[in-house]
Design a protein around this motif. Structure first.
Motif, PDB file in Angstrom:
ATOM      1  N   UNK A 424       1.131  -0.907  -0.202  1.00  0.00           N
ATOM      2  CA  UNK A 424      -0.547  -0.206  -0.115  1.00  0.00           C
ATOM      3  C   UNK A 424       0.565   1.107  -0.063  1.00  0.00           C
ATOM      4  N   UNK A 425       1.983   1.003   0.037  1.00  0.00           N
ATOM      5  CA  UNK A 425       3.267   2.241  -0.303  1.00  0.00           C
ATOM      6  C   UNK A 425       3.311   2.439   1.342  1.00  0.00           C
ATOM      7  N   UNK A 426       2.458   2.320   2.301  1.00  0.00           N
ATOM      8  CA  UNK A 426       3.054   2.569   4.100  1.00  0.00           C
ATOM      9  C   UNK A 426       3.314   1.065   4.616  1.00  0.00           C
ATOM     10  N   UNK A 427       2.566   0.430   3.407  1.00  0.00           N
ATOM     11  CA  UNK A 427       3.496  -0.882   4.258  1.00  0.00           C
ATOM     12  C   UNK A 427       3.215  -2.315   3.044  1.00  0.00           C
ATOM     13  N   UNK A 428       4.428  -3.423   3.339  1.00  0.00           N
ATOM     14  CA  UNK A 428       4.733  -4.173   2.290  1.00  0.00           C
ATOM     15  C   UNK A 428       4.401  -5.710   3.342  1.00  0.00           C
ATOM     16  N   UNK A 434       2.859 -16.668  -2.320  1.00  0.00           N
ATOM     17  CA  UNK A 434       1.588 -16.005  -2.648  1.00  0.00           C
ATOM     18  C   UNK A 434       2.682 -15.242  -4.222  1.00  0.00           C
ATOM     19  N   UNK A 435       1.435 -16.014  -5.408  1.00  0.00           N
ATOM     20  CA  UNK A 435       0.914 -15.165  -6.635  1.00  0.00           C
ATOM     21  C   UNK A 435       0.151 -13.817  -6.949  1.00  0.00           C
ATOM     22  N   UNK A 436      -0.651 -14.130  -5.889  1.00  0.00           N
ATOM     23  CA  UNK A 436      -1.903 -12.340  -5.777  1.00  0.00           C
ATOM     24  C   UNK A 436      -0.841 -11.340  -4.866  1.00  0.00           C
ATOM     25  N   UNK A 437      -1.543 -10.461  -5.185  1.00  0.00           N
ATOM     26  CA  UNK A 437      -1.758  -8.931  -4.997  1.00  0.00           C
ATOM     27  C   UNK A 437      -2.614  -8.111  -4.414  1.00  0.00           C
ATOM     28  N   UNK A 438      -2.493  -7.395  -3.176  1.00  0.00           N
ATOM     29  CA  UNK A 438      -3.864  -7.241  -2.777  1.00  0.00           C
ATOM     30  C   UNK A 438      -3.518  -4.923  -2.615  1.00  0.00           C
ATOM     31  N   UNK A 790      13.290  -4.002   6.733  1.00  0.00           N
ATOM     32  CA  UNK A 790      13.549  -4.682   7.950  1.00  0.00           C
ATOM     33  C   UNK A 790      13.679  -3.198   9.055  1.00  0.00           C
ATOM     34  N   UNK A 791      14.492  -1.265   8.735  1.00  0.00           N
ATOM     35  CA  UNK A 791      13.298  -0.750   9.240  1.00  0.00           C
ATOM     36  C   UNK A 791      11.374  -0.560   9.005  1.00  0.00           C
ATOM     37  N   UNK A 792      11.204  -0.347   8.176  1.00  0.00           N
ATOM     38  CA  UNK A 792       9.961  -1.127   8.163  1.00  0.00           C
ATOM     39  C   UNK A 792       9.129  -1.452   8.768  1.00  0.00           C
ATOM     40  N   UNK A 793       9.431  -2.851   9.335  1.00  0.00           N
ATOM     41  CA  UNK A 793       8.944  -3.665   9.840  1.00  0.00           C
ATOM     42  C   UNK A 793       8.626  -3.114  11.507  1.00  0.00           C
ATOM     43  N   UNK A 794      10.201  -2.595  12.265  1.00  0.00           N
ATOM     44  CA  UNK A 794       9.769  -1.940  12.706  1.00  0.00           C
ATOM     45  C   UNK A 794       8.947  -0.695  12.980  1.00  0.00           C
ATOM     46  N   UNK A 795       8.457   0.256  12.054  1.00  0.00           N
ATOM     47  CA  UNK A 795       8.044   0.989  12.599  1.00  0.00           C
ATOM     48  C   UNK A 795       6.395   1.085  12.261  1.00  0.00           C
ATOM     49  N   UNK A 796       6.657  -0.675  11.110  1.00  0.00           N
ATOM     50  CA  UNK A 796       5.176  -1.119  11.199  1.00  0.00           C
ATOM     51  C   UNK A 796       4.481  -1.668  12.854  1.00  0.00           C
ATOM     52  N   UNK A 797       5.262  -1.975  14.011  1.00  0.00           N
ATOM     53  CA  UNK A 797       4.646  -2.088  15.141  1.00  0.00           C
ATOM     54  C   UNK A 797       4.456  -1.114  16.068  1.00  0.00           C
ATOM     55  N   UNK A 798       5.236  -0.035  14.949  1.00  0.00           N
ATOM     56  CA  UNK A 798       5.224   0.696  16.825  1.00  0.00           C
ATOM     57  C   UNK A 798       4.102   1.919  15.299  1.00  0.00           C
ATOM     58  N   UNK A 799       3.365   1.657  14.471  1.00  0.00           N
ATOM     59  CA  UNK A 799       2.398   2.045  14.101  1.00  0.00           C
ATOM     60  C   UNK A 799       1.322   1.158  14.517  1.00  0.00           C
TER      61      UNK A 799
END
Length: 845
Positions: A424-428, A434-438, A790-799
């Motif tokens: 979504x831009x803010x998360x992956x 998976x061969x399907x993407x939302x 890797x950094x994104x995963x940390x900030x996803x948890x914060x969010x």
């Protein structure tokens, strides 16, 4: 009778002043001082009448009608139900005898036997009278002088007009040269606002201006107050404004002086010098005003090079006349050459614009793709059917209008055993195998291939800001089969857009009918299964607070609510933890809830420029959420007012969508960079590009707003054009000043090769938490763009933690919330219709 007594005192003072005035009038034309007794004998009857007139008129105009009726009633008159005119007539008649002022007694007491005071009155009256006679004589002299001048001056000014222009031309040339050399050029980034500081562009360059008029539109940097129709407003000052005033000053000196030298000597000496000069200036004013207008037009048309060369030459009439004639002869030739040059430039620019843009936005021809259009009303199963087909395909892509819906489909497919990733831009979120993407529609990449693609809510192709994402997805998608989900009013437009491609159309009808309730809804009528709709976050929270304080359990949904929080609120309603929903129109897109009745608490919404009545499609989109199939036989719809009008909007046939939105694509930027390298030129050409019939251009307003912040800075210089535009195009709210500051600091860090600044997180109020959620979201946009997963995963948890806090905060804060006046913060009753209290409204009006 308080007002009557007050007016009586006022009338006495007015009468005294009028009598003193009458005495001055009586004395002024007497060559010798008369006796007071003479005045008393001649004017006694008149002074009595002065009192009557003053008293009756003041009492009639200033005493309130109620007091007049009270006065008449005390004298035996019947006043109830009597016409106002009759009341006034009776009052004027009766008031004459009320507390008469003894005029004669006052007159004798004030002036009788007071010889020195009487003499002083006489001397002052005579002095004023003689001054008035002198003034009359002076005015007669001026009138005669003006008459004589007016007979001669028209021809004289006409004869001297060319000389006046030569003198003005020289003086303006001197000023022009000084301004070009010493002043700073400014640019106004927003043509309609004077709120922001102008941007300095450095020194003027003479070669940038072919005519003087080209320069006169430049800004001086000052703000001026101007009269626009019947009100004043503040606008930026231009050099035209300055030079127009300068020309007026020049002519105000030159014209009267030259005319005076030309007039017959006997006329000039016939009158007092001061009188003559004053009259001459006044007579010349109208002519000067006309000359200013004409000379401004002449100078605007002059060539800049001609006037700047003129500034070096001292003024001699014959010499400047010869120069002027030469300039006029050469000017026409140079103008013709410049016109031809500009035409060639315009044609070349048109060719470039055509090459860059027009080929990109022609409807696609026949493509080896099977298109399936799922057309129907809200809540008819369109998305469900399309997703079933996608799940069966070896690979698939779902394009959602909202991050929340992308998350919902991601969860749904994984729960059903179809591995699906999320982007979504803010998360992956990458799911193994998976061969399907939302993903959200903005994340679509035109070079990727999928067997089946589902494009949801395709009627949003007409949205002025986001519609181009649907256009790009529909026209550039690489797939065997594309399912497009849209409302009925988008049907014909989509068919036309797909050209000669293979198209199957599946139409959907509601199994659950909608029924509009005939009675106006009151909040006390709320029941389990209701969804109450309003159009602001504040109104949602206020309404939810009122309902919770009344003992109801409530879920809330609004646009700025984090998707994770929204999902939890939705699940509470689905699972029966809450028995009703309060929501904005965010409920109208994609959310399938067990709603029995949709209640419109408002019929109007703010659309960014003003409050307006809901459109038919908006009413249908929201109302369509009522009556979940399998739970309710009928979907109920209720309104708080104007039921017939709103029912008409709900039932009327949709007006077809006629236009869709287009915006720059990667191919457009590739072609643009063959000719130019800067975004300022790109935005300019985008504005000049004439969009094809049936389309409208994306405003790019948010991209332009961000570009203004870094235009001309090192940031722009060190970023490639595509990289810079990609940063401008990040999907975040530019209405939040804190997010714009964060965006700029992050871009600065990227350019400098430094670590990205961490987003500021505040966990105090609900508003602070929601803003913190957005700051982390923006940080994630940058992290994923830089492939820092890797950094994104940390900030996803914060969010996610912030989202949990918001969810819990809603439960607590909403209970404590009170409806308050927007201006004074006073607590208002829940049913108060307006955002401010009555007291503040009265003050403002």
């Amino acid at each position: 009778m308080k007002k009557l007594d007050f007016v009586h005192e006022t009338a006495i003072e007015h009468t005294k002043e009028k009598i003193r005035g009458d005495i001055r009038y009586y004395l002024q034309n007497k060559k010798t001082i008369p006796l007071f007794s003479d005045y008393e004998t001649e004017r006694s009857h008149y002074v009595e009448q002065i009192w009557i007139n003053v008293w009756v008129n003041l009492a009639s105009s200033q005493v309130p009608r109620a007091e007049k009726k009270q006065f008449l009633s005390a004298r035996g008159y019947e006043v109830e139900g009597v016409d106002r005119k009759i009341i006034n007539k009776l009052f004027r008649s009766e008031i004459k005898g009320y507390k008469p002022f003894p005029v004669q007694e006052w007159l004798l007491e004030t002036f009788s036997g007071k010889t020195e005071q009487w003499a002083a009155l006489y001397d002052k009256a005579r002095e004023d009278y003689l001054k008035e006679l002198q003034l009359q004589a002076l005015n007669e002299m001026k009138k005669k002088c003006q008459s004589e001048l007016e007979e001669m001056i028209d021809d004289l000014i006409r004869e001297q007009q060319h000389l006046f222009y030569l003198q003005t031309r020289k003086m303006i040339a001197d000023q022009l040269k000084e301004d070009i050399q010493s002043k700073v050029k400014y640019q106004r980034l927003d043509p309609y606002s004077i709120e922001e500081t102008l941007v300095s562009q450095g020194a003027f360059q003479q070669q940038d201006y072919f005519t003087v008029g080209d320069f006169l539109v430049e800004l001086t940097g000052s703000i001026q107050k101007v009269l626009n129709w019947n009100h004043y407003e503040y606008v930026y000052e231009t050099y035209y404004d300055v030079y127009e005033a300068e020309i007026y000053q020049i002519l105000s000196q030159v014209v009267p002086e030259k005319i005076k030298q030309t007039l017959p000597r006997e006329l000039v000496v016939r009158y007092d010098l001061v009188v003559f000069d004053d009259v001459l200036i006044n007579v010349c004013q109208d002519y000067i005003t006309d000359l200013v207008e004409n000379f401004c037009a002449y100078l605007t048309d002059e060539l800049m090079a001609d006037l700047l060369r003129l500034a070096q030459i001292p003024f001699e009439e014959e010499l400047h006349q010869d120069i002027f004639i030469t300039d006029m002869k050469q000017r026409e030739q140079r103008k013709a050459e410049e016109k031809a040059r500009l035409q060639r430039q315009k044609e070349e620019e048109a060719r470039i614009v055509n090459e860059i843009f027009e080929m990109e936005y022609s409807p696609p021809g026949e493509r080896n793709i099977r298109y399936v259009l799922h057309i129907g009303e809200t809540n008819t199963g369109k998305t469900y059917q399309a997703l079933q087909r996608m799940k069966q395909a070896p690979s698939g892509l779902y394009l959602a209008p909202l991050r929340l819906l992308a998350l919902e489909v991601y969860d749904l497919l994984n729960e059903d055993g179809t591995p699906c990733s999320l982007k979504t831009g803010e998360e992956e979120k990458t799911t193994s195998g998976a061969c399907h993407i939302s993903c959200t529609v903005e994340m679509f990449h035109e070079k990727d291939f999928y067997h089946v693609v589902v494009i949801d809510e395709a009627q949003m192709i007409s949205d002025k800001d986001r519609g181009f994402s649907w256009y790009k997805a529909i026209t550039k998608v690489q797939a065997d089969e594309v399912h497009i989900i849209a409302s009925v009013n988008a049907r014909e437009m989509l068919i036309g857009l797909l050209g000669n491609s293979e198209i199957d159309i599946i139409e959907y009808k509601r199994d659950t009918p909608l029924e509009v309730e005939k009675k106006e809804f009151k909040l006390k009528h709320v029941k389990k299964g209701d969804a109450l709709i309003c159009f602001s976050r504040k109104r949602v929270l206020e309404t939810a607070s009122r309902l919770q304080n009344d003992g109801h359990s409530v879920s809330m949904i609004y646009g700025s609510m984090p998707p994770e929080t929204r999902k939890k609120q939705v699940l509470r309603f689905i699972n029966g933890e809450t028995n009703m929903v309060v929501a904005t129109d965010a409920i109208g897109m994609g959310l399938n809830l067990p709603i029995r009745r949709i209640v419109f608490l408002e019929n109007h919404k703010f659309d960014g420029t003003g409050r307006r009545l809901l459109k038919s499609q908006e009413v249908k989109q929201i109302a369509g959420r009522a009556g979940r199939k399998g739970l309710y036989a009928v979907g109920k719809v209720a309104f708080t007012e104007d039921i017939k009008k709103m029912e008409t909007l709900l039932l009327q046939e949709d007006e077809p969508i006629h236009t869709f939105t287009i915006a720059p694509t990667s191919h457009v930027f590739e072609r643009f960079q063959k000719y130019y390298r800067d975004l300022e030129t790109f935005f300019s050409l985008w504005g000049k590009f004439k969009n094809p019939k049936g389309t409208k251009k994306a405003s790019l307003s948010e991209e332009k707003e961000l570009y203004r912040i870094i235009r001309g800075t090192e940031l722009e210089a060190r970023l490639s054009l595509t990289a810079l535009y990609g940063l401008l195009h990040l999907p975040f709210s530019t209405r939040e000043p804190d997010l714009i500051k964060q965006w700029k600091k992050t871009v600065e860090s990227i350019v400098a090769g430094k670590e990205l600044p961490e987003p500021k997180i505040k966990k105090g109020t609900l508003e602070e938490l929601e803003l913190s959620y957005k700051t982390v979201g923006l940080h994630l946009l940058f992290l994923y763009r830089l492939n820092r997963h890797t950094s994104a995963l940390y900030w996803e948890r914060i969010r996610e933690e912030i989202s949990d806090l918001i969810h819990e905060k809603l439960k607590i804060e909403v209970k404590k919330m009170r409806k308050r006046c927007r201006q004074c913060n006073k607590v208002l009753p829940w049913d108060h219709r307006y955002p401010i209290c009555n007291s503040c409204y009265e003050i403002s009006t």
